[in-house]
Design a protein around this motif. Structure first.
Motif, mmCIF file in Angstrom:
data_model
loop_
_atom_site.group_PDB
_atom_site.id
_atom_site.type_symbol
_atom_site.label_atom_id
_atom_site.label_comp_id
_atom_site.label_asym_id
_atom_site.label_seq_id
_atom_site.Cartn_x
_atom_site.Cartn_y
_atom_site.Cartn_z
ATOM 1 N N ASP A 161 0.819 -1.212 0.000
ATOM 2 C CA ASP A 161 0.000 0.000 0.000
ATOM 3 C C ASP A 161 0.852 1.262 0.000
ATOM 4 O OD1 ASP A 161 -2.632 -0.851 -0.139
ATOM 5 O OD2 ASP A 161 -2.828 -1.137 2.015
ATOM 6 N N SER A 162 1.876 1.277 0.843
ATOM 7 C CA SER A 162 2.702 2.472 0.977
ATOM 8 C C SER A 162 3.449 2.785 -0.320
ATOM 9 C CB SER A 162 3.694 2.293 2.128
ATOM 10 O OG SER A 162 4.366 3.494 2.400
ATOM 11 N N CYS A 163 4.005 1.766 -0.955
ATOM 12 C CA CYS A 163 4.698 1.961 -2.233
ATOM 13 C C CYS A 163 3.740 2.416 -3.323
ATOM 14 C CB CYS A 163 5.396 0.674 -2.665
ATOM 15 S SG CYS A 163 6.954 0.326 -1.812
ATOM 16 N N VAL A 164 2.570 1.798 -3.387
ATOM 17 C CA VAL A 164 1.581 2.134 -4.410
ATOM 18 C C VAL A 164 1.169 3.603 -4.290
ATOM 19 C CG1 VAL A 164 -0.801 1.749 -5.164
ATOM 20 C CG2 VAL A 164 0.699 -0.197 -4.726
ATOM 21 N N LEU A 165 0.886 4.044 -3.050
ATOM 22 C CA LEU A 165 0.493 5.433 -2.831
ATOM 23 C C LEU A 165 1.627 6.391 -3.163
ATOM 24 C CD1 LEU A 165 -1.516 5.160 0.520
ATOM 25 C CD2 LEU A 165 -2.432 5.777 -1.715
ATOM 26 N N ARG A 166 2.841 6.005 -2.803
ATOM 27 C CA ARG A 166 4.003 6.855 -3.053
ATOM 28 C C ARG A 166 4.273 7.005 -4.557
ATOM 29 N NH1 ARG A 166 9.684 7.525 -0.077
ATOM 30 N NH2 ARG A 166 10.935 8.213 -1.851
ATOM 31 N N LEU A 167 4.293 5.893 -5.275
ATOM 32 C CA LEU A 167 4.543 5.936 -6.712
ATOM 33 C C LEU A 167 3.471 6.745 -7.446
ATOM 34 C CD1 LEU A 167 5.717 2.254 -7.214
ATOM 35 C CD2 LEU A 167 7.071 4.291 -7.727
ATOM 36 N N LYS A 168 2.227 6.554 -7.044
ATOM 37 C CA LYS A 168 1.112 7.297 -7.643
ATOM 38 C C LYS A 168 1.295 8.800 -7.397
ATOM 39 C CE LYS A 168 -3.967 7.645 -7.215
ATOM 40 N NZ LYS A 168 -4.177 8.793 -6.314
ATOM 41 N N ALA A 169 1.719 9.153 -6.192
ATOM 42 C CA ALA A 169 1.880 10.562 -5.833
ATOM 43 C C ALA A 169 3.004 11.225 -6.625
ATOM 44 C CB ALA A 169 2.147 10.686 -4.340
ATOM 45 N N PHE A 170 4.122 10.533 -6.765
ATOM 46 C CA PHE A 170 5.227 11.100 -7.544
ATOM 47 C C PHE A 170 4.810 11.301 -9.001
ATOM 48 C CE2 PHE A 170 8.204 10.281 -4.083
ATOM 49 C CZ PHE A 170 9.132 11.319 -4.262
ATOM 50 N N LYS A 171 4.084 10.347 -9.544
ATOM 51 C CA LYS A 171 3.625 10.461 -10.931
ATOM 52 C C LYS A 171 2.696 11.658 -11.082
ATOM 53 C CE LYS A 171 1.374 7.822 -14.631
ATOM 54 N NZ LYS A 171 0.747 6.523 -14.997
ATOM 55 N N GLU A 172 1.751 11.825 -10.152
ATOM 56 C CA GLU A 172 0.796 12.932 -10.207
ATOM 57 C C GLU A 172 1.495 14.267 -10.007
ATOM 58 O OE1 GLU A 172 -2.122 11.969 -7.281
ATOM 59 O OE2 GLU A 172 -3.202 10.571 -8.599
ATOM 60 N N ALA A 173 2.580 14.264 -9.216
ATOM 61 C CA ALA A 173 3.320 15.502 -8.951
ATOM 62 C C ALA A 173 4.232 15.874 -10.116
ATOM 63 C CB ALA A 173 4.133 15.357 -7.673
ATOM 64 N N GLY A 174 4.471 14.911 -11.010
ATOM 65 C CA GLY A 174 5.312 15.179 -12.172
ATOM 66 C C GLY A 174 6.789 14.976 -11.930
ATOM 67 N N TYR A 175 7.112 14.145 -10.933
ATOM 68 C CA TYR A 175 8.512 13.866 -10.615
ATOM 69 C C TYR A 175 8.766 12.358 -10.634
ATOM 70 C CZ TYR A 175 8.783 18.680 -8.821
ATOM 71 O OH TYR A 175 8.754 20.036 -8.697
ATOM 72 N N ASP A 176 10.020 11.990 -10.855
ATOM 73 C CA ASP A 176 10.421 10.593 -10.731
ATOM 74 C C ASP A 176 10.786 10.318 -9.277
ATOM 75 O OD1 ASP A 176 10.165 10.002 -13.458
ATOM 76 O OD2 ASP A 176 12.183 10.755 -13.881
ATOM 77 N N ASP A 177 10.323 9.205 -8.749
ATOM 78 C CA ASP A 177 10.687 8.806 -7.392
ATOM 79 C C ASP A 177 12.145 8.342 -7.412
ATOM 80 O OD1 ASP A 177 10.947 7.750 -4.863
ATOM 81 O OD2 ASP A 177 9.067 6.621 -4.917
ATOM 82 N N PRO A 178 13.021 8.984 -6.633
ATOM 83 C CA PRO A 178 14.444 8.616 -6.643
ATOM 84 C C PRO A 178 14.774 7.317 -5.941
ATOM 85 C CG PRO A 178 14.060 10.311 -4.999
ATOM 86 C CD PRO A 178 12.776 10.130 -5.745
ATOM 87 N N VAL A 179 13.809 6.749 -5.205
ATOM 88 C CA VAL A 179 14.038 5.471 -4.522
ATOM 89 C C VAL A 179 14.058 4.350 -5.552
ATOM 90 C CG1 VAL A 179 12.964 3.784 -2.977
ATOM 91 C CG2 VAL A 179 13.142 6.177 -2.270
ATOM 92 N N ILE A 180 14.947 3.372 -5.348
ATOM 93 C CA ILE A 180 15.052 2.244 -6.270
ATOM 94 C C ILE A 180 14.023 1.175 -5.909
ATOM 95 C CG2 ILE A 180 16.568 0.410 -7.138
ATOM 96 C CD1 ILE A 180 18.929 2.248 -6.536
ATOM 97 N N TYR A 181 13.270 0.724 -6.894
ATOM 98 C CA TYR A 181 12.249 -0.316 -6.696
ATOM 99 C C TYR A 181 12.660 -1.592 -7.413
ATOM 100 C CZ TYR A 181 9.128 3.294 -4.896
ATOM 101 O OH TYR A 181 8.575 4.290 -4.148
ATOM 102 N N LYS A 182 12.084 -2.677 -6.972
ATOM 103 C CA LYS A 182 12.340 -3.966 -7.634
ATOM 104 C C LYS A 182 11.894 -3.911 -9.094
ATOM 105 C CE LYS A 182 12.089 -7.407 -3.942
ATOM 106 N NZ LYS A 182 11.334 -8.579 -3.438
#
Length: 223
Positions: free
Chosen positions: A202-223
């Motif tokens: 849940d936390s990753c899904v919400l975070r990734l969605k938020a970065f996309k909506e904000a127009g930025y790439d999430d700098p954290v590395i994901y699997k």
């Protein structure tokens, strides 16, 4: 300089709250918790964030909420579920009364260091249905704190709980954090404590969605 205690988990929300407090001219006292969570990745991030942000003091409180479990975050017998934005019930990642416990510690710490402001990065908008992320809880907790502390009940120095993101989406929060100079690569949000963020809880899904909506790439590395 006015002082503030900031609850710092090392995640996106608490880190942004810390930088916001600093931008408002507060001398920041950060408080983190080793509460028996299933991994220490977020706690390690909290240490990095506090150091880079240059807080006045950073303390880590030891409190063992895994003694009774009841959450996928404190009980190894409960698996972390896959993220589901459409879920309506409270997820098993809810830690019973966690924010109540954390705010109680923060209030005690604030009274000792002479801070009248406590910052917490909760939101009613983009959250997983947790009951302790709602405005009514924050209001009730603030009232209880000021009835149960000398500074609030006797000295006329009430403690104010700031929940600046309570009505903000995570995307809006990230945009604010970018303006404040937050380095989100230092933060950790994943419920699973693996080498890389899972991208599916849940936390990753919400975070990734938020970065996309904000127009930025999430700098954290994901699997």
């Amino acid at each position: 300089m006015k002082k503030a205690v900031v609850l710092l988990s090392g995640g996106l929300d608490s880190t942004t709250a810390l930088y916001l407090a600093k931008s408002k001219g507060y001398e920041v006292y950060a408080i983190s918790f080793n509460y028996g969570q299933r991994h220490d990745k977020e706690l390690e991030s909290a240490k990095k964030v506090a150091e880079v942000a240059g807080v006045k003091e950073h303390i880590i409180v030891e409190t063992n909420m895994s003694a009774w479990g009841g959450s996928a975050l404190t009980d190894q017998r409960i698996d972390v579920p896959e993220g589901d934005e459409k879920r309506k019930e409270i997820p098993v990642t809810y830690v019973p009364a966690r924010n109540m416990i954390f705010l109680s510690y923060a209030a005690s710490y604030a009274e000792v260091v002479g801070a009248q402001d406590v910052f917490i990065g909760v939101s009613e908008v983009d959250y997983s249905g947790y009951v302790d992320c709602r405005q009514e809880f924050i209001d009730a907790m603030e009232e209880a704190i000021n009835k149960g502390t000398v500074c609030g009940a006797e000295e006329g120095k009430p403690i104010k709980i700031h929940a600046p993101f309570i009505n903000m989406t995570k995307a809006e929060e990230i945009k604010l954090g970018m303006k404040l100079g937050v380095d989100y690569s230092q933060t950790w949000s994943c419920y699973r404590g693996e080498e890389q963020a899972c991208g599916s809880c849940d936390s990753c899904v919400l975070r990734l969605k938020a970065f996309k909506e904000a127009g930025y790439d999430d700098p954290v590395i994901y699997k």
